[in-house]
Design an enzyme around this catalytic site. Structure first.
Site, PDB file in Angstrom:
ATOM      1  N   ARG A 133       0.804  -1.229   0.000  1.00 41.35           N
ATOM      2  CA  ARG A 133       0.000   0.000   0.000  1.00 41.35           C
ATOM      3  C   ARG A 133       0.835   1.276   0.000  1.00 41.35           C
ATOM      4  NH1 ARG A 133      -4.582  -0.716   4.372  1.00 41.35           N
ATOM      5  NH2 ARG A 133      -2.673  -0.620   5.544  1.00 41.35           N
ATOM      6  N   ASP A 137       9.659 -22.483   4.329  1.00 42.93           N
ATOM      7  CA  ASP A 137      10.242 -22.464   5.674  1.00 42.93           C
ATOM      8  C   ASP A 137      11.738 -22.325   5.436  1.00 42.93           C
ATOM      9  OD1 ASP A 137      11.597 -23.183   8.003  1.00 42.93           O
ATOM     10  OD2 ASP A 137       9.962 -24.461   8.669  1.00 42.93           O
ATOM     11  N   HIS A 138      12.302 -21.181   5.795  1.00 44.35           N
ATOM     12  CA  HIS A 138      13.685 -20.932   5.357  1.00 44.35           C
ATOM     13  C   HIS A 138      14.669 -21.933   5.966  1.00 44.35           C
ATOM     14  CE1 HIS A 138      14.205 -18.578   9.101  1.00 44.35           C
ATOM     15  NE2 HIS A 138      15.508 -18.671   8.897  1.00 44.35           N
ATOM     16  N   HIS A 189      10.141 -24.317  11.961  1.00 45.09           N
ATOM     17  CA  HIS A 189      11.564 -24.674  11.894  1.00 45.09           C
ATOM     18  C   HIS A 189      11.881 -25.930  12.715  1.00 45.09           C
ATOM     19  CE1 HIS A 189      11.492 -20.798  10.189  1.00 45.09           C
ATOM     20  NE2 HIS A 189      11.837 -20.087  11.229  1.00 45.09           N
ATOM     21  N   LYS A 226      14.351 -16.867  22.887  1.00 49.43           N
ATOM     22  CA  LYS A 226      15.029 -15.591  22.610  1.00 49.43           C
ATOM     23  C   LYS A 226      15.805 -15.204  23.868  1.00 49.43           C
ATOM     24  CE  LYS A 226      12.665 -14.388  18.729  1.00 49.43           C
ATOM     25  NZ  LYS A 226      13.308 -14.410  17.418  1.00 49.43           N
TER      26      LYS A 226
HETATM   27  C1  BG6 Z   1      12.186 -16.523  11.790  1.00 53.83           C
HETATM   28  C2  BG6 Z   1      11.520 -16.015  13.031  1.00 53.83           C
HETATM   29  O1  BG6 Z   1      11.348 -17.385  11.095  1.00 53.83           O
HETATM   30  O2  BG6 Z   1      13.375 -17.209  12.141  1.00 53.83           O
HETATM   31  C3  BG6 Z   1      12.475 -15.137  13.846  1.00 53.83           C
HETATM   32  O3  BG6 Z   1      10.357 -15.273  12.698  1.00 53.83           O
HETATM   33  C4  BG6 Z   1      13.774 -15.852  14.100  1.00 53.83           C
HETATM   34  O4  BG6 Z   1      11.881 -14.756  15.088  1.00 53.83           O
HETATM   35  C5  BG6 Z   1      14.330 -16.428  12.803  1.00 53.83           C
HETATM   36  O5  BG6 Z   1      14.682 -14.928  14.671  1.00 53.83           O
HETATM   37  C6  BG6 Z   1      15.533 -17.301  13.077  1.00 53.83           C
HETATM   38  O6  BG6 Z   1      16.121 -17.639  11.858  1.00 53.83           O
HETATM   39  P1  BG6 Z   1      17.675 -17.967  11.744  1.00 53.83           P
HETATM   40  O7  BG6 Z   1      17.870 -18.291  10.307  1.00 53.83           O
HETATM   41  O8  BG6 Z   1      18.401 -16.742  12.198  1.00 53.83           O
HETATM   42  O9  BG6 Z   1      17.904 -19.122  12.661  1.00 53.83           O
END
Ligand code: BG6
Length: 516
Positions: free
Chosen positions: A64, A204-205, A267, A367
């Site tokens: 937006r 999912d990275h 994850h 965290k």
């Molecule tokens: C993300 C979360 O998917 O993954 C974050 O939203 C988190 O909160 C992050 O910090 C962690 O990813 P990585 O690759 O740094 O382990």
């Protein structure tokens, strides 16, 4: 001759040749957000720098915020200079930036899609993008169903792009994929109304991380681990996703999300699946995902009325991390002063199948821990009989294999060894493999790998509908117990390894958490 045969096979093997995708456009919804500048565009830039992007490629950012194409480019350049400080090249940017475009628009309005459709057609003419479209949902997840519906109504969901000479249409869905089992099921229904499952890429990275993929390589390209990878040899497994960072400026998002939804559902569950699954019959999308789903199905249901015996939630108070004083979660921006949102979770999960019967999987994610460390620790049984006296083995622990996902990516095996000297003292030492020293190539960023797979149409490292639902199904009773007023969120000081309650979870089983 055998040697000739091998070299001929190598010549024929094109698996190490760079794979360059077909032409196409990536449309990013929610493009003014953090993910685009921090992850998506830097990953595309890296691909461009390595000549892995087709010449006929374009990105269209949509959100937006009012911005011109040039404003968008300037913003992304700034982000790249920050996130790719060492690798930024004026030449690469010069050609890459020409493929970046921006459309301001409200994703709830049909006119936005009519405009987008025309714009994409123009890009096909100007950039030769051949009607291939990737729609990347990176906006607030509450907008996902609306965007998908509009794309469908505008005919942009069809693989031929609604045009005779059109190409493919793919949909990428960022996490969080729903908030619980019910909303994930609804979201699947909503998107599958317009897109076929083969067009959907739930991202999912973690699956893009080299070291996460390496769990598969380690388990299934080595004959020595598989015979031991079961309850006969393994006492328990610990999966840790610890972060030293707090929630930064994401207070509003985190208040709605919490660690269970933010990290564990996606994850951690993926890491659990790769660690616990049976060998897939082939390394193809369905064989792999089939095995992951079986693990999720085998995880024992946590009883809602006894969730406390299996799950602990914690929240950080102020404390010290790396010598710096940091605020408590409730003092962070956009966080309620009486917030019950968890910034730490630990779970005890049991996988009820032949391989894992009686082997608990202890999971923790938090965290403001003392350091960033993501790892899987496989703890083996003690030796059945101790040959040495108590005083000789004071420094001896059971064998542990640790797969370090980050940082210091590698694998270590803790073994007992004799301390040099005239006595017979036995102590634990580590055998260490560091990927950084074993391989010269630098590991690509997770998003880089996944975006390339996406453009190549390879869904192996993406999540299938039933996987997303399976993971939510495991966590639903815990979330219900917590939201129905269960026990208050436990406290832990920032810079420590979580609340005491989490230690008790393991102590009850006669075990303790490792210090990564
Ligand atoms: C993300 C979360 O998917 O993954 C974050 O939203 C988190 O909160 C992050 O910090 C962690 O990813 P990585 O690759 O740094 O382990």
């Amino acid at each position: 001759m055998a040697g000739t045969q091998v070299s001929q096979d190598l010549l024929r093997d094109d698996s190490r040749l760079p794979r360059v995708p077909e032409p196409g456009v990536m449309v990013i919804f929610g493009a003014s957000g953090d993910l685009t500048a921090r992850k998506l565009v830097p990953a595309l830039y890296d691909l461009a720098a390595q000549r892995l992007l087709p010449m006929e490629f374009a990105v269209v950012g949509l959100s937006r915020t009012e911005m011109s194409h040039d404003d968008f480019r300037a913003k992304l350049r700034e982000a790249l200079e920050e996130h790719r400080a060492d690798q930024f090249s004026e030449d690469v940017w010069e050609s890459f930036s020409k493929s970046l475009y921006y459309l301001p628009g409200d994703s709830k309005k049909s006119e936005t899609y009519a405009e987008l459709k025309d714009f994409l057609k123009k890009l096909d003419e100007d950039h030769g993008t051949a009607g291939n479209r990737i729609f990347y949902l990176s906006s607030s997840s509450s907008l996902f169903p609306t965007i998908v519906e509009h794309l469908g109504e505008a005919g942009m969901n069809e693989d031929a792009g609604g045009e005779e000479d059109g190409g493919y249409s793919r949909l990428v869905v960022e996490k969080p994929f729903g908030r619980d089992l019910e909303s994930a099921q609804e979201l699947n229904v909503d998107i599958q109304r317009y897109f076929d499952e083969t067009q959907i890429y739930r991202i999912d990275h973690y699956l893009g991380k080299e070291t996460v993929q390496n769990i598969i390589a380690l388990r299934f390209s080595n004959g020595i681990f598989e015979p031991m990878w079961n309850q006969h040899y393994i006492d328990h497994v610990q999966i840790t996703v610890a972060e030293s960072d707090g929630i930064g400026t994401r207070g509003a998002f985190y208040e709605e999300t919490g660690a269970l939804r933010d990290i564990v559902q996606n994850h951690v569950m993926q890491v659990l699946c790769l660690t616990a699954m049976e060998p897939p019959v082939a390394f193809d999308p369905d064989s792999l995902r089939e095995e992951k789903v079986k693990v999720l199905k085998a995880v024992r249901h946590i009883p809602e009325d006894d969730a406390e015996s299996f799950a602990v939630r914690g929240q950080y108070d102020e404390g010290w991390v790396f010598g710096e004083e940091v605020a408590g979660y409730r003092e962070e921006e956009d966080v309620a002063s009486d917030s019950q949102t968890e910034t730490y979770v630990s779970l005890k999960l049991l996988v009820d199948n032949w391989r894992w019967a009686g082997v608990p999987f202890y999971i923790r994610a938090g965290k403001r821990m003392p350091k960033k460390a993501t790892e899987i620790a496989i703890q083996f049984h003690k030796t059945p009989h101790t040959l040495f006296s108590g005083s000789e083995t004071r420094g001896l622990e059971p064998n542990v294999m640790v797969i370090r996902i980050q940082p210091e990516e590698g694998v270590s095996l803790k073994i007992g060894a004799k301390v040099p000297g005239s006595g017979f003292e036995v102590r634990s030492v580590n055998m260490d493999l560091l990927y950084g020293t074993a391989f010269l190539e630098e590991a690509p960023d997770a998003y880089q790998r996944l975006l390339l797979d996406l453009m190549l149409g390879d869904p192996t490292l993406f999540i299938r509908a039933d996987e997303a639902e399976g993971a939510w199904g495991i966590l639903d009773p815990v979330m219900k117990a917590w939201s129905d007023g269960g026990s208050e969120v436990a406290r832990y000081e920032a810079g420590t390894w979580g609340p005491e309650e989490a230690d008790k979870l393991l102590k009850r089983d006669g075990r303790e958490w490792r210090r990564p």
